[in-house]
Design a protein around this motif. Structure first.
Motif, PDB file in Angstrom:
ATOM      1  N   VAL A  71       4.468 -11.385  -5.573  1.00 34.65           N
ATOM      2  CA  VAL A  71       5.166 -10.994  -4.352  1.00 34.65           C
ATOM      3  C   VAL A  71       5.769  -9.600  -4.514  1.00 34.65           C
ATOM      4  CG1 VAL A  71       7.150 -11.517  -2.878  1.00 34.65           C
ATOM      5  CG2 VAL A  71       5.593 -13.334  -3.557  1.00 34.65           C
ATOM      6  N   TYR A  72       6.352  -9.328  -5.664  1.00 31.98           N
ATOM      7  CA  TYR A  72       6.935  -8.006  -5.927  1.00 31.98           C
ATOM      8  C   TYR A  72       5.860  -6.921  -5.871  1.00 31.98           C
ATOM      9  CZ  TYR A  72       9.132  -4.138  -8.387  1.00 31.98           C
ATOM     10  OH  TYR A  72       9.603  -2.898  -8.728  1.00 31.98           O
ATOM     11  N   ALA A  73       4.728  -7.177  -6.525  1.00 29.77           N
ATOM     12  CA  ALA A  73       3.646  -6.186  -6.544  1.00 29.77           C
ATOM     13  C   ALA A  73       3.094  -5.954  -5.140  1.00 29.77           C
ATOM     14  CB  ALA A  73       2.534  -6.635  -7.482  1.00 29.77           C
ATOM     15  N   LEU A  74       2.874  -7.031  -4.386  1.00 28.71           N
ATOM     16  CA  LEU A  74       2.362  -6.878  -3.029  1.00 28.71           C
ATOM     17  C   LEU A  74       3.353  -6.124  -2.142  1.00 28.71           C
ATOM     18  CD1 LEU A  74       0.739 -10.365  -2.396  1.00 28.71           C
ATOM     19  CD2 LEU A  74      -0.436  -8.187  -2.694  1.00 28.71           C
ATOM     20  N   ASN A  75       4.629  -6.423  -2.299  1.00 30.06           N
ATOM     21  CA  ASN A  75       5.644  -5.746  -1.493  1.00 30.06           C
ATOM     22  C   ASN A  75       5.737  -4.271  -1.863  1.00 30.06           C
ATOM     23  OD1 ASN A  75       7.576  -5.687   0.521  1.00 30.06           O
ATOM     24  ND2 ASN A  75       9.239  -6.014  -0.919  1.00 30.06           N
ATOM     25  N   LYS A  76       5.608  -3.970  -3.147  1.00 26.55           N
ATOM     26  CA  LYS A  76       5.651  -2.570  -3.590  1.00 26.55           C
ATOM     27  C   LYS A  76       4.450  -1.805  -3.033  1.00 26.55           C
ATOM     28  CE  LYS A  76       6.653   0.047  -7.731  1.00 26.55           C
ATOM     29  NZ  LYS A  76       8.052   0.397  -7.648  1.00 26.55           N
ATOM     30  N   ILE A  77       3.288  -2.417  -3.069  1.00 24.81           N
ATOM     31  CA  ILE A  77       2.090  -1.791  -2.512  1.00 24.81           C
ATOM     32  C   ILE A  77       2.261  -1.594  -1.009  1.00 24.81           C
ATOM     33  CG2 ILE A  77      -0.359  -2.163  -2.005  1.00 24.81           C
ATOM     34  CD1 ILE A  77      -0.517  -3.659  -4.711  1.00 24.81           C
ATOM     35  N   ARG A  78       2.790  -2.596  -0.346  1.00 22.74           N
ATOM     36  CA  ARG A  78       2.998  -2.518   1.101  1.00 22.74           C
ATOM     37  C   ARG A  78       4.005  -1.421   1.446  1.00 22.74           C
ATOM     38  NH1 ARG A  78       6.526  -5.001   4.807  1.00 22.74           N
ATOM     39  NH2 ARG A  78       5.604  -5.156   6.859  1.00 22.74           N
TER      40      ARG A  78
ATOM     41  N   ARG B 297       4.709   1.240  -0.250  1.00 19.39           N
ATOM     42  CA  ARG B 297       4.082   2.549  -0.480  1.00 19.39           C
ATOM     43  C   ARG B 297       3.196   2.922   0.705  1.00 19.39           C
ATOM     44  NH1 ARG B 297       0.579   2.358  -5.263  1.00 19.39           N
ATOM     45  NH2 ARG B 297       2.519   1.901  -6.326  1.00 19.39           N
ATOM     46  N   GLY B 298       2.443   1.955   1.235  1.00 17.88           N
ATOM     47  CA  GLY B 298       1.595   2.226   2.394  1.00 17.88           C
ATOM     48  C   GLY B 298       2.404   2.576   3.623  1.00 17.88           C
ATOM     49  N   VAL B 299       3.522   1.910   3.823  1.00 14.94           N
ATOM     50  CA  VAL B 299       4.385   2.220   4.967  1.00 14.94           C
ATOM     51  C   VAL B 299       4.965   3.620   4.817  1.00 14.94           C
ATOM     52  CG1 VAL B 299       6.579   1.606   6.066  1.00 14.94           C
ATOM     53  CG2 VAL B 299       4.928  -0.181   5.507  1.00 14.94           C
ATOM     54  N   MET B 300       5.370   3.987   3.603  1.00 12.50           N
ATOM     55  CA  MET B 300       5.927   5.325   3.383  1.00 12.50           C
ATOM     56  C   MET B 300       4.880   6.403   3.632  1.00 12.50           C
ATOM     57  SD  MET B 300       8.420   4.700   0.120  1.00 12.50           S
ATOM     58  CE  MET B 300       8.729   6.424  -0.105  1.00 12.50           C
ATOM     59  N   GLU B 301       3.629   6.149   3.252  1.00 12.89           N
ATOM     60  CA  GLU B 301       2.568   7.126   3.490  1.00 12.89           C
ATOM     61  C   GLU B 301       2.333   7.324   4.983  1.00 12.89           C
ATOM     62  OE1 GLU B 301      -0.833   5.751   1.364  1.00 12.89           O
ATOM     63  OE2 GLU B 301       0.007   6.261  -0.600  1.00 12.89           O
ATOM     64  N   ARG B 302       2.417   6.239   5.745  1.00 10.51           N
ATOM     65  CA  ARG B 302       2.221   6.348   7.191  1.00 10.51           C
ATOM     66  C   ARG B 302       3.386   7.079   7.846  1.00 10.51           C
ATOM     67  NH1 ARG B 302      -0.177   0.596   7.459  1.00 10.51           N
ATOM     68  NH2 ARG B 302       1.961   0.048   7.006  1.00 10.51           N
ATOM     69  N   GLU B 303       4.581   6.966   7.287  1.00  6.25           N
ATOM     70  CA  GLU B 303       5.749   7.594   7.880  1.00  6.25           C
ATOM     71  C   GLU B 303       5.854   9.080   7.540  1.00  6.25           C
ATOM     72  OE1 GLU B 303       9.125   5.320   6.704  1.00  6.25           O
ATOM     73  OE2 GLU B 303       8.664   3.689   8.071  1.00  6.25           O
ATOM     74  N   GLN B 304       5.031   9.592   6.654  1.00 10.36           N
ATOM     75  CA  GLN B 304       5.088  11.000   6.311  1.00 10.36           C
ATOM     76  C   GLN B 304       4.525  11.882   7.422  1.00 10.36           C
ATOM     77  OE1 GLN B 304       3.222  11.526   2.526  1.00 10.36           O
ATOM     78  NE2 GLN B 304       4.959  10.725   1.399  1.00 10.36           N
TER      79      GLN B 304
END
Length: 143
Positions: A103-110, A112-119
């Motif tokens: 769950v931690y790994a999936l949330n961290k990956i998720r 990171r993806g949200v942060m990339e979209r917000e850039q």
């Protein structure tokens, strides 16, 4: 039949069932996270999800197999339940840690993806600002 063998069989049946249940739960719910992270690429999300589940099975079944041995012989029903409670308790703790790790790994990956979209700025540039004025301002370009 020897009670130690009964303890082994019971331990294996319960441990395998618990591992399969946790893996299916992770697979079903983790796919949603992966699909979000991978921007809706369903095939890639399914492939990554399957690889995570296979790794989960390998680690947990390996642990269950290594933890199978019993040092003392099980002589009565009380010893059988004590041996099973210790072994299954440790397996449940390992499954819980693995679950939280996934769950931690999936949330961290998720995340990171949200942060990339917000850039990417939500609104494009609408014009220019005035050039800075004062002694610290660079000289204006000459046409």
């Amino acid at each position: 039949m020897d009670l130690t063998v009964v303890a082994y069989i019971t331990y294996l049946l319960i441990s395998v069932a618990l591992t399969v249940w946790v893996a299916r739960t992770l697979s079903r719910n983790g796919r949603i996270f992966l699909s979000d992270v991978l921007h809706g690429n369903e095939k890639l999300a399914d492939a990554v999800n399957h690889l995570l589940v296979v790794g989960f099975y390998l680690v947990n079944f390996g642990f269950v197999a290594l933890y199978l041995s019993q040092d003392d012989a099980v002589l009565d029903a009380r010893a059988l339940f004590e041996a099973l409670s210790v072994k299954l308790g440790v397996v449940l703790l390992v499954l819980g840690v693995m679950h939280l790790g996934n769950v931690y790994a999936l949330n961290k990956i998720r995340r990171r993806g949200v942060m990339e979209r917000e850039q990417v700025p939500p609104v494009g540039p609408q014009g220019w600002t005035k050039a800075p004025q004062g002694p610290w301002a660079p000289p204006a370009p000459q046409a």
